[in-house]
Design an enzyme around this catalytic site. Structure first.
Site, PDB file in Angstrom:
ATOM      1  N   ARG A   1      26.171  48.726  82.001  1.00 29.40           N
ATOM      2  CA  ARG A   1      24.781  49.125  82.269  1.00 29.40           C
ATOM      3  C   ARG A   1      23.923  49.068  81.004  1.00 29.40           C
ATOM      4  O   ARG A   1      23.057  49.923  80.796  1.00 29.40           O
ATOM      5  CB  ARG A   1      24.721  50.540  82.859  1.00 29.40           C
TER       6      ARG A   1
ATOM      7  N   ARG B   1      17.520  52.064  82.254  1.00 31.79           N
ATOM      8  CA  ARG B   1      16.433  53.026  82.032  1.00 31.79           C
ATOM      9  C   ARG B   1      16.484  53.794  80.727  1.00 31.79           C
ATOM     10  O   ARG B   1      15.517  54.444  80.375  1.00 31.79           O
ATOM     11  CB  ARG B   1      16.365  53.999  83.211  1.00 31.79           C
TER      12      ARG B   1
ATOM     13  N   ARG C   1       9.828  48.075  84.388  1.00 35.41           N
ATOM     14  CA  ARG C   1       9.965  48.754  85.676  1.00 35.41           C
ATOM     15  C   ARG C   1       8.699  49.482  86.122  1.00 35.41           C
ATOM     16  O   ARG C   1       8.553  49.781  87.299  1.00 35.41           O
ATOM     17  CB  ARG C   1      11.143  49.738  85.617  1.00 35.41           C
TER      18      ARG C   1
ATOM     19  N   ASP D   1      22.644  43.662  90.828  1.00 31.37           N
ATOM     20  CA  ASP D   1      23.358  44.828  91.327  1.00 31.37           C
ATOM     21  C   ASP D   1      24.529  44.363  92.175  1.00 31.37           C
ATOM     22  O   ASP D   1      24.488  43.264  92.735  1.00 31.37           O
ATOM     23  CB  ASP D   1      22.439  45.735  92.153  1.00 31.37           C
TER      24      ASP D   1
ATOM     25  N   TYR E   1      29.943  51.735 100.130  1.00 31.22           N
ATOM     26  CA  TYR E   1      28.501  51.870 100.362  1.00 31.22           C
ATOM     27  C   TYR E   1      28.111  51.428 101.777  1.00 31.22           C
ATOM     28  O   TYR E   1      27.292  52.065 102.438  1.00 31.22           O
ATOM     29  CB  TYR E   1      27.709  51.063  99.332  1.00 31.22           C
TER      30      TYR E   1
HETATM   31  O1  CP3 Z   1      23.242  46.146  82.481  1.00 27.22           O
HETATM   32  C1  CP3 Z   1      24.051  45.986  83.411  1.00 27.22           C
HETATM   33  O2  CP3 Z   1      25.179  46.544  83.436  1.00 27.22           O
HETATM   34  C2  CP3 Z   1      23.733  44.996  84.506  1.00 27.22           C
HETATM   35  C3  CP3 Z   1      23.147  45.490  85.674  1.00 27.22           C
HETATM   36  C4  CP3 Z   1      23.904  46.326  86.704  1.00 27.22           C
HETATM   37  C5  CP3 Z   1      23.214  47.227  87.549  1.00 27.22           C
HETATM   38  N1  CP3 Z   1      24.087  47.720  88.454  1.00 27.22           N
HETATM   39  C6  CP3 Z   1      21.774  47.535  87.436  1.00 27.22           C
HETATM   40  C7  CP3 Z   1      21.237  48.747  88.077  1.00 27.22           C
HETATM   41  C8  CP3 Z   1      25.248  46.317  87.093  1.00 27.22           C
HETATM   42  C9  CP3 Z   1      26.430  45.572  86.499  1.00 27.22           C
HETATM   43  C10 CP3 Z   1      25.342  47.209  88.215  1.00 27.22           C
HETATM   44  C11 CP3 Z   1      26.593  47.432  88.952  1.00 27.22           C
HETATM   45  C12 CP3 Z   1      26.665  48.534  89.919  1.00 27.22           C
HETATM   46  N2  CP3 Z   1      25.708  48.946  90.809  1.00 27.22           N
HETATM   47  C13 CP3 Z   1      27.828  49.309  90.140  1.00 27.22           C
HETATM   48  C14 CP3 Z   1      29.149  49.107  89.439  1.00 27.22           C
HETATM   49  C15 CP3 Z   1      29.165  49.734  88.093  1.00 27.22           C
HETATM   50  C16 CP3 Z   1      29.300  51.240  88.104  1.00 27.22           C
HETATM   51  O3  CP3 Z   1      28.383  51.892  87.542  1.00 27.22           O
HETATM   52  O4  CP3 Z   1      30.294  51.762  88.610  1.00 27.22           O
HETATM   53  C17 CP3 Z   1      27.528  50.237  91.158  1.00 27.22           C
HETATM   54  C18 CP3 Z   1      28.466  51.287  91.714  1.00 27.22           C
HETATM   55  C19 CP3 Z   1      26.186  50.001  91.586  1.00 27.22           C
HETATM   56  C20 CP3 Z   1      25.444  50.684  92.657  1.00 27.22           C
HETATM   57  C21 CP3 Z   1      24.198  51.304  92.116  1.00 27.22           C
HETATM   58  N3  CP3 Z   1      23.028  50.607  91.876  1.00 27.22           N
HETATM   59  C22 CP3 Z   1      23.963  52.667  91.740  1.00 27.22           C
HETATM   60  C23 CP3 Z   1      24.996  53.763  91.840  1.00 27.22           C
HETATM   61  C24 CP3 Z   1      22.642  52.747  91.262  1.00 27.22           C
HETATM   62  C25 CP3 Z   1      21.899  53.977  90.767  1.00 27.22           C
HETATM   63  C26 CP3 Z   1      22.190  54.061  89.310  1.00 27.22           C
HETATM   64  C27 CP3 Z   1      21.382  55.106  88.587  1.00 27.22           C
HETATM   65  O5  CP3 Z   1      21.332  54.943  87.346  1.00 27.22           O
HETATM   66  O6  CP3 Z   1      20.863  56.052  89.168  1.00 27.22           O
HETATM   67  C28 CP3 Z   1      22.072  51.461  91.345  1.00 27.22           C
HETATM   68  C29 CP3 Z   1      20.734  51.040  90.910  1.00 27.22           C
HETATM   69  C30 CP3 Z   1      20.730  50.320  89.611  1.00 27.22           C
HETATM   70  N4  CP3 Z   1      21.504  49.211  89.337  1.00 27.22           N
HETATM   71  C31 CP3 Z   1      19.927  50.593  88.456  1.00 27.22           C
HETATM   72  C32 CP3 Z   1      20.236  49.596  87.509  1.00 27.22           C
HETATM   73  C33 CP3 Z   1      19.618  49.402  86.154  1.00 27.22           C
HETATM   74  C34 CP3 Z   1      18.880  51.683  88.328  1.00 27.22           C
HETATM   75  C35 CP3 Z   1      17.636  51.080  88.916  1.00 27.22           C
HETATM   76  C36 CP3 Z   1      16.315  51.592  88.363  1.00 27.22           C
HETATM   77  O7  CP3 Z   1      15.830  52.590  88.904  1.00 27.22           O
HETATM   78  O8  CP3 Z   1      15.778  50.953  87.435  1.00 27.22           O
END
Ligand code: CP3
Length: 353
Positions: free
Chosen positions: A26, A30, A39, A75, A150
């Site tokens: 990640r 943010r 964003r 994602d 999910y």
């Molecule tokens: O920088 C990176 O790692 C690349 C981008 C990336 C995102 N999600 C961006 C994202 C990657 C590799 C993921 C994978 C992902 N998404 C996983 C596997 C990794 C892990 O953390 O276990 C999972 C379970 C998800 C599902 C998901 N998507 C969740 C749980 C969330 C909320 C996360 C939060 O921080 O609250 C998301 C949304 C998401 N995916 C965000 C980002 C940057 C936050 C979006 C925002 O509001 O800007």
């Protein structure tokens, strides 16, 4: 490849490296003010679907920290929308039409990702033009079991009791769904490689919800099916079974080149289980980045010591970086790992502090 192999790719292959490579799960997100600025103008889904913007936020942490790998900004849920899934984010995934029956499973399509998510491959094309050679691009997908969580639960959960109940109550329907997800993720990862991704990672964020028995009979066969579909591709495959300490022996059967290790298990113990043929990636506790510099340094040194002197360690956090993290702590982390491991093998130099 001509010239010197980037340290990240060499470490995935367990070759000697000039220093231990580091990237951060990640790493685009943010906690970075430059990400928040982008964003302000677009929502998350639009950001993932606009190749120029997705490429821009992918590069942001490379520019700021000099990390050794980039990971495509997208994602794990992105490719499932084309199956007929009603997908939103708040901030985690929210599914408008969760899977509850065999009929729901049968209704899901397995589309050609090149048709449903062309923006992903366009972003990869832009990134291969713009990224420095020192930061290879990682493509990724969710593991079938984590996507299943999910899709069946309908959104985030601590226990995913809805998804787990479906596994126990409807094992045949569950297997059909896992196989559909495996086939789609295999095609999706292959298309990312063909578009230019230089390594591929499979995130199994919820692997640790399963007993070794359920892992072996449901989640693992689906990961194996996903990776089996990638045979013949000459690039490293990384599998991350999060909270998988109790599953690690089975996880090696996924046949990935690299296993991601969460922060709960010291890397020396992980190495003893996975053996010398597999590289390890991890595993600083993301909370350590909130410690004062000296204590953070101690934690970083401990991860490097646990990884040991052998090749095949990629430094990372033990799970995704927290939103409230100070970017300066990340800069400190990257500099420490690079400085302290500079030498022949990438191992910790005992002469340095
Ligand atoms: O920088 C990176 O790692 C690349 C981008 C990336 C995102 N999600 C961006 C994202 C990657 C590799 C993921 C994978 C992902 N998404 C996983 C596997 C990794 C892990 O953390 O276990 C999972 C379970 C998800 C599902 C998901 N998507 C969740 C749980 C969330 C909320 C996360 C939060 O921080 O609250 C998301 C949304 C998401 N995916 C965000 C980002 C940057 C936050 C979006 C925002 O509001 O800007």
């Amino acid at each position: 490849m001509t010239g010197i192999e980037p340290p990240f790719l060499a470490a995935c292959r367990r070759k000697p490296v000039p220093f231990t490579p580091i990237w951060i799960m990640r790493q685009a997100g943010r906690y970075l003010p430059e990400y928040r600025k982008v964003r302000e103008k677009v929502d998350f889904l639009t950001l993932t679907k606009t190749p120029e913007l997705a490429a821009e936020v992918t590069i942001q942490p490379i520019r700021r920290f000099g990390l050794d790998a980039a990971i495509l900004f997208s994602d794990i849920m992105t490719p499932v929308e084309g199956m007929g899934v009603d997908l939103g984010f708040d901030p985690g995934p929210v599914i408008g039409n969760p899977i509850r029956t065999l009929e729901d499973v049968e209704r899901l399509r397995v589309p050609d990702p090149r048709e449903t998510v062309p923006f992903v491959f366009e972003a990869i094309g832009i990134l291969r033009e713009e990224l420095p050679d020192s930061a290879p691009l990682i493509g990724f997908a969710g593991a079938p079991w984590t996507l299943f969580c999910y899709l069946v639960e309908g959104g985030a959960s601590k226990t995913f009791i809805g998804a787990k109940s479906f596994l126990f109550a409807e094992p045949d329907a569950a297997r059909i769904l896992l196989n559909k997800l495996a086939d789609l993720m295999s095609a999706y990862l292959r298309a990312q490689a063909e578009a230019g991704a230089q390594a591929l990672m499979v995130f199994d964020s919820w692997a640790g919800l399963l007993s070794p028995y359920e892992f072996r009979s449901f989640a693992l066969p689906a990961v194996r099916r996903t990776l089996a579909g990638l045979r013949g591709l000459e690039l490293p495959l990384i599998y991350f079974p999060n909270q998988g300490s109790t599953l690690l022996e089975d996880a090696t059967l996924a046949s990935a080149d690299v296993l991601g290790i969460d922060w709960r298990l010291p890397l020396s113990r992980a190495r003893a289980v996975v053996g010398p043929e597999v590289a390890v990636q991890g595993n600083l506790d993301p909370a350590a980045l909130f410690a004062p510099r000296e204590a953070l340094g101690t934690q970083i040194r401990s991860v490097l010591r646990e990884a040991g002197p052998g090749p095949g360690h990629i430094f990372n956090l033990g799970h995704g970086i927290e939103r409230a993290t100070d970017p300066d702590a990340v800069a400190f982390l990257v500099d420490c790992v690079h400085e302290w491991t500079e030498g022949e093998t990438g191992a910790l130099d005992p002469e340095k502090p």
